[in-house]
Scaffold this active site. Structure first.
Site, mmCIF file in Angstrom:
data_model
loop_
_atom_site.group_PDB
_atom_site.id
_atom_site.type_symbol
_atom_site.label_atom_id
_atom_site.label_comp_id
_atom_site.label_asym_id
_atom_site.label_seq_id
_atom_site.Cartn_x
_atom_site.Cartn_y
_atom_site.Cartn_z
ATOM 1 N N GLY A 36 0.809 -1.084 -0.314
ATOM 2 C CA GLY A 36 -0.033 0.231 -0.392
ATOM 3 C C GLY A 36 0.876 1.111 0.342
ATOM 4 N N SER A 37 0.586 1.884 0.262
ATOM 5 C CA SER A 37 0.867 3.473 0.868
ATOM 6 C C SER A 37 2.468 3.714 1.136
ATOM 7 C CB SER A 37 0.499 4.151 1.669
ATOM 8 O OG SER A 37 -1.317 4.681 0.853
ATOM 9 N N VAL A 38 3.270 2.661 2.028
ATOM 10 C CA VAL A 38 4.057 2.557 2.943
ATOM 11 C C VAL A 38 4.985 2.673 1.260
ATOM 12 C CG1 VAL A 38 3.628 1.620 4.998
ATOM 13 C CG2 VAL A 38 4.427 0.327 3.179
ATOM 14 N N LYS A 71 5.553 3.751 -1.208
ATOM 15 C CA LYS A 71 5.006 5.674 -2.545
ATOM 16 C C LYS A 71 6.813 6.624 -1.436
ATOM 17 C CE LYS A 71 0.485 6.167 -2.236
ATOM 18 N NZ LYS A 71 -0.741 6.748 -1.790
#
Length: 488
Positions: free
Chosen positions: A216-218, A220
């Site tokens: 997920g967003s980690v 990014k």
């Protein structure tokens, strides 16, 4: 000699020759294979004929041996806080072999390693009992306790690393198991093993090393690193020219943001509120080849050995444009272990230098002589110091002004950087999502700890309340605080 007798003599000679060849083949060619064969009971009897050496944390043993009173297997393995340390020690069982450090360093722990030949020989003359050597780990008892307690009844994992050396400070996985419950070979041990094997919650699975999850967003932070290193972004506070309704390549769908203010957001702002559109667009502009190159510099697509094997995290190097855009925000086929995300965080905290993670500091003989000392080893340099410092600035902004506020230690002279993530789980996100948090603590002397936390499931937590900032960040905070306290 008549002809029939000569034939009999030749035949007998051939039989004797075949017997000698067979005997030498078994003794010299297949000796190691037969010695290690799981059905060779003599190996197991020998393993438990004397006290095993111990696995050491903070100068104290977290394992032991007790006299079982048994005729064949004289000693049984014991554990201190077994469930907390099981992801580190593994198990040593008279009936079910051994795993992890107990298996990898079995020769040292049993005293059968060639490097302990002198100790064994000396014991024969002095009459002392044979004893194995010790395995001294890099683990911090305080950090491990904070990680295990923080996870509690949740399903998940925590990995903490010292960025400057690669030393693993905490390695927790829940639900866990007690290795002592099946250390023997009696009926009770068999029942305990079978119960663990049938448990749908997989307590024997080392989620920190052997399970891969959508990040997920980690993820990014990896995309941000690629954007800065490729020159697609030079000013982290400059607008990125990203429309709110940015369309996913090769698709008619628009990228969905779960935060406001993402239209034309800067890289710094996009990480602060976790804008999907900005990072997906950047991933598309960077391209799959450069995105994969950056991911692999951090360790993706490769197994890690710490020395326990960790499965390789995955970035799809063959993704099409749409897949690469989704992979750049930690979706599509991107999958990672908690260890891998701790490595990413540690490299950023260490000004761009990724150190090889390891959790065995040294191997020690019974007489306390050091047999082997592990030293820090550089694995790669994924980003320049300048890029790393920009990433730190953005991650610290996430904690100060964004979604990672619950990880702030609020300690004088300590800065905390972090990134939250809530990863989709199941087809069309039908299952409860995963909650991620990665972070580091930094002082004027550098960063003593980087942490990755995943909460796979938290019973009693409403689906809408599952978030990296809400569930995982407080655990990371507790681990970082524990490490800083031991260093003060």
């Amino acid at each position: 000699m008549n002809k029939p007798l000569r034939r009999v003599a030749i035949f007998c000679g051939l039989l004797i020759l075949a017997l000698l060849v067979r005997d030498n083949w078994l003794q010299y060619v297949r000796a190691d294979e037969l010695n290690a064969h799981p059905k060779n009971k003599r190996v197991t009897i020998e393993r438990y004929a004397s006290e095993r050496g111990n696995i050491i944390v903070d100068g104290k043993p977290i394992t032991g041996s007790k006299d079982s009173g048994d005729t064949f297997y004289k000693y049984t393995r014991t554990y201190v806080d077994g469930p907390m340390w099981a992801p580190v020690t593994g198990y040593a069982s008279q009936a079910f072999d051994a795993s992890q450090i107990e298996k990898i360093e079995d020769g040292i722990l049993t005293g059968n390693d060639d490097r302990l030949f002198f100790d064994r020989t000396l014991a024969m003359f002095t009459g002392e009992k044979k004893r194995g050597g010790d395995v001294v780990t890099t683990l911090s008892g305080a950090a491990q306790k904070a990680a295990f307690k923080g996870l509690g009844s949740k399903t998940g994992a925590v990995v903490a690393i010292e960025p400057s050396t690669g030393k693993i400070l905490a390695l927790a996985s829940t639900p866990s198991y007690d290795p002592a419950s099946f250390a023997g070979y009696h009926d009770a041990d068999a029942k305990a093993w079978q119960a663990l094997e049938k448990d749908k919650n997989k307590p024997k699975l080392n989620r920190a090393l052997r399970e891969i999850y959508p990040p997920g967003s980690v993820f990014k932070v990896v995309t941000a690193a690629a954007a800065l290193e490729s020159g697609k972004v030079t000013d982290i506070n400059a607008p990125t020219d990203t429309p709110e309704g940015w369309k996913i390549p090769l698709s008619t769908k628009e990228m969905v943001n779960h935060a406001g203010g993402c239209a034309n957001a800067s890289l710094n702002r996009a990480l602060e509120v976790s804008c999907n559109s900005v990072f997906a667009k950047l991933g598309d502009e960077i391209g799959v080849e450069k995105m994969n190159e950056m991911a692999e510099k951090f360790g993706f697509n490769n197994e890690q050995f710490v020395p326990v094997r960790a499965v390789g995290s995955v970035f799809d190097k063959n993704a099409d444009r749409g897949g690469n855009a989704m992979a750049s925000i930690g979706q599509f086929n991107t999958a990672t272990t908690p260890l891998q995300m701790a490595m990413v965080t540690a490299a950023i905290a260490n000004d761009g230098k990724l150190m090889k993670p390891y959790m065995i500091d040294k191997l020690v003989a019974p007489n306390l002589d050091v047999l082997e000392q592990n030293e820090p080893e550089e694995l790669s340099r994924p980003v320049s110091p300048e890029t790393a410092q920009k990433l730190q600035q953005m991650m610290e902004n996430v904690v100060t002004n964004g979604t990672g506020g619950k990880a702030d230690l609020e300690m004088d002279g300590v800065k905390v950087g972090g990134k939250t993530g809530t990863a989709q789980h199941g087809e069309k996100n039908a299952k409860r999502p995963y909650a991620w948090f990665i972070s580091y603590a930094k002082t004027s002397q550098g960063s003593p700890v980087a942490v990755a936390v995943i909460v796979e499931d938290s019973a009693g937590t409403a689906r809408e309340d599952i978030s990296g900032g809400g569930l995982a960040a407080p655990i990371a905070k507790a681990v970082m605080k524990a490490v800083l306290k031991t260093r003060s």
